[in-house]
Design an enzyme around this catalytic site. Structure first.
Site, mmCIF file in Angstrom:
data_model
loop_
_atom_site.group_PDB
_atom_site.id
_atom_site.type_symbol
_atom_site.label_atom_id
_atom_site.label_comp_id
_atom_site.label_asym_id
_atom_site.label_seq_id
_atom_site.Cartn_x
_atom_site.Cartn_y
_atom_site.Cartn_z
ATOM 1 N N THR A 144 16.275 26.536 -7.548
ATOM 2 C CA THR A 144 17.749 26.918 -6.415
ATOM 3 C C THR A 144 17.607 27.583 -5.130
ATOM 4 O O THR A 144 15.920 27.937 -4.769
ATOM 5 C CB THR A 144 17.930 28.447 -7.294
ATOM 6 O OG1 THR A 144 19.049 28.989 -7.003
ATOM 7 C CG2 THR A 144 17.389 28.370 -7.866
ATOM 8 N N GLU A 146 17.992 30.679 -4.385
ATOM 9 C CA GLU A 146 17.453 31.812 -4.783
ATOM 10 C C GLU A 146 16.163 31.402 -4.445
ATOM 11 O O GLU A 146 15.665 33.277 -4.231
ATOM 12 C CB GLU A 146 18.027 32.217 -5.309
ATOM 13 C CG GLU A 146 19.505 32.401 -5.463
ATOM 14 C CD GLU A 146 20.496 33.820 -5.238
ATOM 15 O OE1 GLU A 146 19.170 34.325 -4.491
ATOM 16 O OE2 GLU A 146 21.204 33.607 -4.580
#
Ligand code: NDP
Ligand code: GDP
Length: 361
Positions: A144, A146
């Site tokens: 991800t 993130e």
């Protein structure tokens, strides 16, 4: 091109999807079924119905009675079930999409998030080795954007260093590196997809985009007064989930296993998403106040439509994510098809239809 080849189970290409009941799992299952795969999915035991996103597939005769889709009870926290499912179905491709996927929730469920998102990935890799399939099975890991967290460069590429900002991102960081390690240590065909945020009408209801489009639909139909949100100034690189599952599949069809950024290359703020979503129902937002006291009003009637609520702020925030998908474009021949405008419109329209049919939804 093993994904196009035959599998251990006769001539069918067999794929296993963890997280098949989620947003991406449901689009990927559709995509693989269309390509002729026999699709297996891991289903979590739940006291309430959790197959809503794949019900339409399971209802098709080819899937249900024709054997093109199979669901197995399982969980990424249960090693035994992973070994037994993988040994039995001997998948050519595994897509590890199962996760506690919500960043804010991960601050409250940090240990569980690590169990599923970090150790779950290790369990899956080990299950493949235990089944003796490390040279046959190709693995996609749902990594991800993130991981970039407090970004050290803009835009982010496959080479940008990571700076995770949540228990979710820290758990996914372990998942990323254990995939790289097993690829290097055991020669496994395992890839990380560094996917930036991707949304759709099937997005979980507590992610910001879906929360906004559901809110706009409810307000428009008189089912809700106003919408409460957290930080309006964060920016995300939002694409459509349908486009992104194709990139997952393409990664497993390459000659060599590699990691890829999948993104649109365009960032928009939460505020812009709100404005765009309301514009599709003919309302213009006038903002007033600042920070915790900010509100958004109908520019014509002054009606309160949006209110900031500090309970949605995160202990550590990710302010800006913007991906550079050049490598995916060049090596996978992948590019996003759905624009930001189309994505917002698609989601608002779907939620208006949903709420008209079922105001309780
Ligand atoms: P969702 O939250 O919609 O789906 C998550 C899936 O994982 C669901 O099927 C869920 O089951 C399943 N799951 C949760 N816990 C477990 C567990 N303990 N064992 C087995 N399965 C479990 O996520 P998305 O479809 O949006 O995302 C797919 C993957 O991609 C996730 O790993 C996510 O972290 C990652 N990702 C997503 C991005 C995005 O923008 N969507 C961006 C980058 C990465 P149930 O339905 O029963 O809850
Ligand atoms: P994330 O990028 O995986 O955390 O996806 P989200 O959709 O959960 O959040 C995207 C951004 O929207 C983050 O920066 C959040 O802080 C911000 N945001 C603002 N208000 C909200 C809200 O009410 N809910 C959520 N989920 N996010 C919000």
């Amino acid at each position: 091109m093993s994904g196009e080849g035959s599998s251990a189970n006769g001539n069918k290409k067999v794929a296993l999807i963890t997280g098949i009941t989620g947003q991406d799992g449901s689009y990927l299952a559709e995509f693989l079924i269309k390509k002729g795969y026999e699709v297996h999915g891991i289903l979590r035991r739940s006291s309430s119905f959790n197959t809503g996103r794949i019900q339409h597939l399971y209802g098709q005769p080819a899937c249900h009675t024709g054997g093109q889709m199979h669901l197995h009870y399982g969980d990424l926290t249960d090693t035994t079930c992973l070994i037994s499912i993988i040994t039995k179905i001997r998948p050519k491709e595994i897509y590890n999409l199962g996760a506690q996927s919500h960043v804010k929730v991960s601050f409250e469920l940090s240990e569980y998030t690590a169990q599923v998102d970090a150790l779950g990935t290790l369990r899956l890799l080990e299950a493949v080795r235990t089944a003796g399939l490390e040279k046959e099975t190709r693995i996609y890991q749902a990594s991800t954007s993130e991981l970039y967290g407090k970004v050290v460069e803009v835009p982010q590429t496959e080479k940008t260093p990571f700076y995770p900002r949540s228990p979710y991102a820290c758990a996914k960081l372990y998942g990323y590196w254990i995939v790289v390690n097993y690829r290097e240590a055991y020669g496994m065909f395992a890839c990380n997809g560094l996917l930036f945020n991707h949304e759709s009408p099937r997005r979980g209801e507590n992610f910001v985009t879906r929360k906004i489009t559901r809110g706009v639909a409810k307000i428009q139909l008189g089912l809700m007064k106003h919408l409460e949100l957290g930080n309006l100034d964060c920016k995300r690189d939002w694409g459509h989930a349908k486009d992104y599952v194709e990139a997952m599949w393409l990664m497993l069809q390459q000659e060599e296993p590699e990691d890829f950024v999948v993104a649109t290359g365009e960032a928009h703020s939460v505020r812009e998403f709100v404005e765009k979503a309301f514009s599709y129902v003919g309302r213009k937002i006038a903002w007033r106040g600042e920070g915790e006291n900010e509100t958004g009003h109908d520019a014509d009637t002054d009606e309160l439509l949006v209110k900031v609520n500090a309970k949605y702020f995160r202990p550590t925030e990710v302010d800006l994510l913007l991906g550079d998908p050049s490598k995916a474009k060049q090596k996978l021949g992948w590019k996003p098809r759905v624009t930001f405008e189309q994505l917002v419109r698609d989601m608002v329209e779907a939620d208006l239809q949903l709420m008209k049919k079922n105001p309780e939804a």
